[in-house]
Design an enzyme around this catalytic site. Structure first.
Site, mmCIF file in Angstrom:
data_model
loop_
_atom_site.group_PDB
_atom_site.id
_atom_site.type_symbol
_atom_site.label_atom_id
_atom_site.label_comp_id
_atom_site.label_asym_id
_atom_site.label_seq_id
_atom_site.Cartn_x
_atom_site.Cartn_y
_atom_site.Cartn_z
ATOM 1 N N ASN A 69 2.796 6.891 3.033
ATOM 2 C CA ASN A 69 3.011 6.562 4.447
ATOM 3 C C ASN A 69 1.779 6.864 5.301
ATOM 4 O O ASN A 69 1.588 6.254 6.365
ATOM 5 C CB ASN A 69 4.168 7.380 5.031
ATOM 6 C CG ASN A 69 5.526 7.068 4.442
ATOM 7 O OD1 ASN A 69 6.387 7.936 4.404
ATOM 8 N ND2 ASN A 69 5.742 5.847 3.977
ATOM 9 N N GLN A 71 -1.353 6.428 5.426
ATOM 10 C CA GLN A 71 -2.412 5.473 5.739
ATOM 11 C C GLN A 71 -2.144 4.716 7.033
ATOM 12 O O GLN A 71 -3.061 4.215 7.673
ATOM 13 C CB GLN A 71 -2.563 4.510 4.541
ATOM 14 C CG GLN A 71 -3.264 3.210 4.802
ATOM 15 C CD GLN A 71 -2.270 2.059 4.941
ATOM 16 O OE1 GLN A 71 -1.058 2.254 5.011
ATOM 17 N NE2 GLN A 71 -2.800 0.843 4.972
ATOM 18 N N ARG A 72 -0.902 4.674 7.489
ATOM 19 C CA ARG A 72 -0.568 3.891 8.685
ATOM 20 C C ARG A 72 0.401 4.605 9.633
ATOM 21 O O ARG A 72 0.588 4.155 10.758
ATOM 22 C CB ARG A 72 0.050 2.542 8.279
ATOM 23 C CG ARG A 72 1.395 2.693 7.587
ATOM 24 C CD ARG A 72 1.822 1.447 6.823
ATOM 25 N NE ARG A 72 3.093 1.642 6.144
ATOM 26 C CZ ARG A 72 3.246 2.313 5.004
ATOM 27 N NH1 ARG A 72 2.200 2.851 4.423
ATOM 28 N NH2 ARG A 72 4.434 2.454 4.452
ATOM 29 N N CYS A 189 5.788 -3.340 2.594
ATOM 30 C CA CYS A 189 4.381 -2.944 2.578
ATOM 31 C C CYS A 189 3.952 -2.504 1.186
ATOM 32 O O CYS A 189 2.811 -2.719 0.788
ATOM 33 C CB CYS A 189 4.154 -1.809 3.571
ATOM 34 S SG CYS A 189 4.370 -2.276 5.292
#
Length: 252
Positions: A69, A71-72, A189
């Site tokens: 999670n 990374q964004r 994602c």
């Protein structure tokens, strides 16, 4: 309601905006926004609404933070891995701004509980990742007459729309997507990937649209879908027609 000296200082950059001003800031401080999902979209939504003075946030997410999670999902740090997203997000919101009351709901929202969880909110911002949740939230918003800001993203693309389907000439979210033949079928994602910065763009945009609905600045965006292509980059806007046969908001 009178703004304190500390609030006049904290929100000075809002207050000097002619479109917001002191009265608009008071509206924000008195408002209640429900955020569905504390993920890639929900992270900047929660950060900007809390920082901007929204007085009450209800954060609904039943998931926990994972390493993939980070990374964004900018609300969280490495030490948060394994922690409940809603609770960590609420803690960050309050740390950002003590004016914000943040209530964490560690529960999966669906058709059976959406009206109960959303009742009393002034605006709902949905950043969830599947059609089943989005349709349940959207249908409840239409029945409760709560404006819905719906944002989605994948890879290098994002889209955002505002829906008030109970109004005679405006569509609801179901008018846009139909009955979603497989309500659980959404590209994820993890399968397709997503540029982390795209989550920031769409989440920040969703926060702006929530503020627009609360304060009332600029042209009304209800019934429009904005589609952003991050590779080009370019944006296009389409108007969504109200579906007279829609089982949520159509003529009965």
């Amino acid at each position: 309601m009178q703004l304190t000296d500390a609030q006049l200082d904290r929100y000075a950059r809002h207050i000097v905006l002619r479109e917001i001003g002191g009265e608009g800031q008071k509206k924000l401080l008195s408002s209640h926004v429900a955020v569905i999902g504390a993920g890639g979209i929900g992270s900047p939504v929660i950060q900007y609404l809390a920082a901007g003075g929204v007085g009450r946030l209800t954060i609904i997410d039943d998931d926990v933070v994972t390493l993939s999670n980070l990374q964004r999902q900018t609300l969280f740090a490495t030490v948060d891995v394994g922690a409940p997203k809603a609770e960590r997000a609420a803690a960050v919101a309050v740390a950002l701004n003590p004016d914000a009351q943040a209530h964490a709901v560690r529960e999966r929202i669906g058709a059976d509980n959406a009206e109960e969880l959303l009742s009393g909110a002034d605006i709902v911002v949905d950043g969830s990742d599947n059609f089943a949740t989005r349709l349940a939230v959207a249908d409840a918003c239409t029945r409760l007459r709560i404006p819905l800001v719906s944002a989605a993203l994948g890879q290098f693309q994002g889209q955002i729309g505002t829906f008030r389907g109970w109004e005679p000439d405006l569509p609801c979210y179901r008018c846009f997507v139909g009955d979603a033949f497989d309500a659980d079928d959404c590209d994820s994602c993890s399968e397709l990937g997503v540029l982390g910065a795209m989550a920031g763009i769409m989440g920040g945009w969703a926060a702006m649209e929530a503020v627009r609905q609360i304060v009332g600045f600029g042209p009304d965006q209800a019934g429009k879908l904005h589609i952003f292509d991050g590779i080009t980059p370019k944006m296009r806007t389409i108007r969504i027609a109200k579906d007279p046969a829609c089982k949520t908001c159509g003529a009965r």
